[in-house]
Design a protein around this motif. Structure first.
Motif, PDB file in Angstrom:
ATOM      1  N   THR A   1       0.843  -1.197   0.000  1.00  0.00           N
ATOM      2  CA  THR A   1       0.000   0.000   0.000  1.00  0.00           C
ATOM      3  C   THR A   1       0.876   1.244   0.000  1.00  0.00           C
ATOM      4  N   ARG A   2       0.491   2.245  -0.786  1.00  0.00           N
ATOM      5  CA  ARG A   2       1.226   3.502  -0.812  1.00  0.00           C
ATOM      6  C   ARG A   2       0.254   4.672  -0.898  1.00  0.00           C
ATOM      7  N   ASP A   3       0.567   5.746  -0.201  1.00  0.00           N
ATOM      8  CA  ASP A   3      -0.133   7.010  -0.361  1.00  0.00           C
ATOM      9  C   ASP A   3       0.383   7.705  -1.618  1.00  0.00           C
TER      10      ASP A   3
ATOM     11  N   CYS B   1      15.198  10.033  -1.767  1.00  0.00           N
ATOM     12  CA  CYS B   1      15.116   9.618  -0.369  1.00  0.00           C
ATOM     13  C   CYS B   1      14.893  10.807   0.550  1.00  0.00           C
ATOM     14  N   THR B   2      14.138  10.552   1.612  1.00  0.00           N
ATOM     15  CA  THR B   2      13.751  11.505   2.656  1.00  0.00           C
ATOM     16  C   THR B   2      12.901  12.651   2.113  1.00  0.00           C
ATOM     17  N   GLN B   3      12.619  12.668   0.840  1.00  0.00           N
ATOM     18  CA  GLN B   3      11.689  13.643   0.294  1.00  0.00           C
ATOM     19  C   GLN B   3      10.264  13.101   0.419  1.00  0.00           C
ATOM     20  N   ASP B   4       9.304  13.924   0.033  1.00  0.00           N
ATOM     21  CA  ASP B   4       7.917  13.500  -0.009  1.00  0.00           C
ATOM     22  C   ASP B   4       7.256  14.186  -1.196  1.00  0.00           C
ATOM     23  N   PRO B   5       6.024  13.843  -1.538  1.00  0.00           N
ATOM     24  CA  PRO B   5       5.400  14.447  -2.709  1.00  0.00           C
ATOM     25  C   PRO B   5       5.342  15.974  -2.677  1.00  0.00           C
TER      26      PRO B   5
ATOM     27  N   PRO C   1       3.728   9.409  -6.162  1.00  0.00           N
ATOM     28  CA  PRO C   1       3.675   8.337  -5.150  1.00  0.00           C
ATOM     29  C   PRO C   1       4.569   8.680  -3.967  1.00  0.00           C
ATOM     30  N   ALA C   2       4.195   8.199  -2.788  1.00  0.00           N
ATOM     31  CA  ALA C   2       4.958   8.473  -1.567  1.00  0.00           C
ATOM     32  C   ALA C   2       5.521   7.174  -1.004  1.00  0.00           C
TER      33      ALA C   2
END
Length: 441
Positions: A153-155, A178-182, A205-206
């Protein structure tokens, strides 16, 4: 019915959410309904029990400016591992998102209250936009969703431009480092702004810390390098669901990524060439070059593994007909610049360029262009054209750039505004290609 006390609690929770204090907001709301605690999702749940895809509009307030990658030391840049580094910290620079994920913030609420809080929150957000408080926000909708597949599952976040009215637009899938987010990746690449100009939707994708403690896509694990399995299957399934849900153009679907996201983007081009019409790889690595963390670290440093150079790479088993555009800084201290040549060698246009011309056959044309951004970096662009003159492979080598998204905004982490605009160039390249075109030329 919502009583006055609950309304005040919701207003205070909304204020805290806008300030990025999701935990405090949830504590206020959860404290108001002790009798309903049994309905909450477990603490370790990543995606709430009921997913309201696209039901929440995210009001971005602007991410704090980060240091350019060139200003950071080699050990700090994108989490470059030291000798004693944790295995999963292969890439990335940590930055906490200030806007938060609104769907994630709703996880602890019973469904009866979730919609009421969402409606109140949205109604309170409108006056802010009208008064220009959120001037940096794009006119489209930046929504949150969650996708579940048998592999996991992914947000995700999805940007729908203001000009979208249900028509079959292209889709660009953006894989963060890495360590980033959308939110961070969207701010740094400014892809949403370009999506408004050129009318496309953007899917972010997160990767959660439960899958990788540094939120890296697991490009270096064998189970995440295959079709219909692991993270490629999750990402492909998510892509297909978004296409079907919003009626997008399945022939114009593209994927791009930075660093670990770039490595996973090229993995998707190798494993799902029938889904992605073109790929953008920024500061990434080839597909299948690593099967373990030691392999990954060696490849990042430019080691002499099975893809230790452009020539040997052509004989390696992985190859894709998917058109590709590649960006890499020649001063990248995190992922050695030689990896750009290794990535290019896995694509058919590069292979054909190295083949001898046979009598009676056409040969791919290769052009080399040198340029310089005004008050910025110089670059070399090598383009492989097919027999029709269309670009099939572009490789951009940015002089003096480190491990950062070329031409990006300082509002996001790991960007270098002095470089050529990778976002604009990738979109320009993507729009030349769609599924169904001949890939044997």
């Amino acid at each position: 019915m919502i009583d006055a006390t609950m309304t005040r609690r919701m207003e205070e929770a909304t204020r805290l959410t806008r300030a990025g204090k999701l935990h405090e907001a949830m504590a206020i709301l959860q404290g108001a309904m002790p009798e309903e605690r049994g309905q909450e999702a477990p603490d370790n749940a990543y995606c709430g029990g009921t997913t309201f895809e696209g039901s929440c509009r995210v009001i971005d307030k602007g991410a704090p400016a980060s240091r350019p990658a060139s200003a950071e030391s080699g050990s700090q840049r994108a989490g470059e591992p030291s000798a004693g580094a944790a295995p999963s910290s292969a890439f990335g620079h940590a930055r906490q998102a200030t806007t938060g994920n609104i769907l994630g913030g709703d996880i602890g609420l019973p469904s009866a209250w979730r919609d009421k809080w969402r409606l109140l929150r949205e109604s309170m957000a409108q006056p802010e936009q009208a008064h220009g408080i959120n001037e940096a926000a794009e006119p489209g909708a930046f929504t949150a969703g969650c996708f579940t597949h048998h592999a996991g599952t992914r947000d995700y976040k999805l940007y729908l431009p203001g000009g979208y009215h249900g028509q079959a637009l292209p889709l660009v899938v953006m894989l963060h480092g890495c360590t980033q987010d959308p939110d961070d990746f969207a701010a740094g690449t400014t892809m949403n702004r370009l999506a408004e100009e050129q009318l496309c939707c953007v899917l972010y994708p997160a990767q959660p810390m439960t899958a990788n403690s540094s939120k890296c896509w697991n490009w270096f694990k064998a189970q995440d390098q295959q079709r219909e399995g692991g993270e490629p299957a999750i990402l492909a399934g998510m892509t297909r669901q978004v296409i079907a849900t919003h009626g997008l153009d399945a022939s114009r679907v593209y994927v791009a990524g930075l660093s670990a996201g770039g490595a996973m983007a090229t993995t998707l081009a190798m494993t799902y060439p029938d889904l992605y019409a073109a790929v953008g790889v920024h500061s990434g690595l080839p597909h299948g070059v690593a099967q373990s963390l030691p392999d990954a670290l060696g490849a990042m440093k430019g080691g002499s593994g099975p893809l230790g150079g452009g020539g040997p790479a052509r004989a390696f088993g992985w190859a894709s007909e998917v058109p590709a555009i590649i960006f890499h800084g020649d001063q990248d201290m995190t992922v050695h610049p030689s990896n750009a040549d290794r990535v290019a060698a896995q694509y058919a246009a590069s292979r054909r360029a190295g083949e001898p011309v046979k009598p009676g056959t056409s040969h791919a044309r290769v052009t080399v262009e040198q340029g310089k951004v005004a008050n910025g970096h110089a670059y070399t662009r090598t383009t492989h054209h097919d027999v029709k003159g269309e670009p099939r492979l572009e490789q951009w080598r940015v002089t003096g750039a480190g491990h950062a998204w070329s031409g990006g905004s300082p509002r996001g982490s790991y960007t270098d505004p002095k470089g050529p605009d990778a976002t604009r160039e990738m979109l320009r390249f993507f729009y030349h290609h769609q599924q169904g075109e001949s890939r044997a030329s």
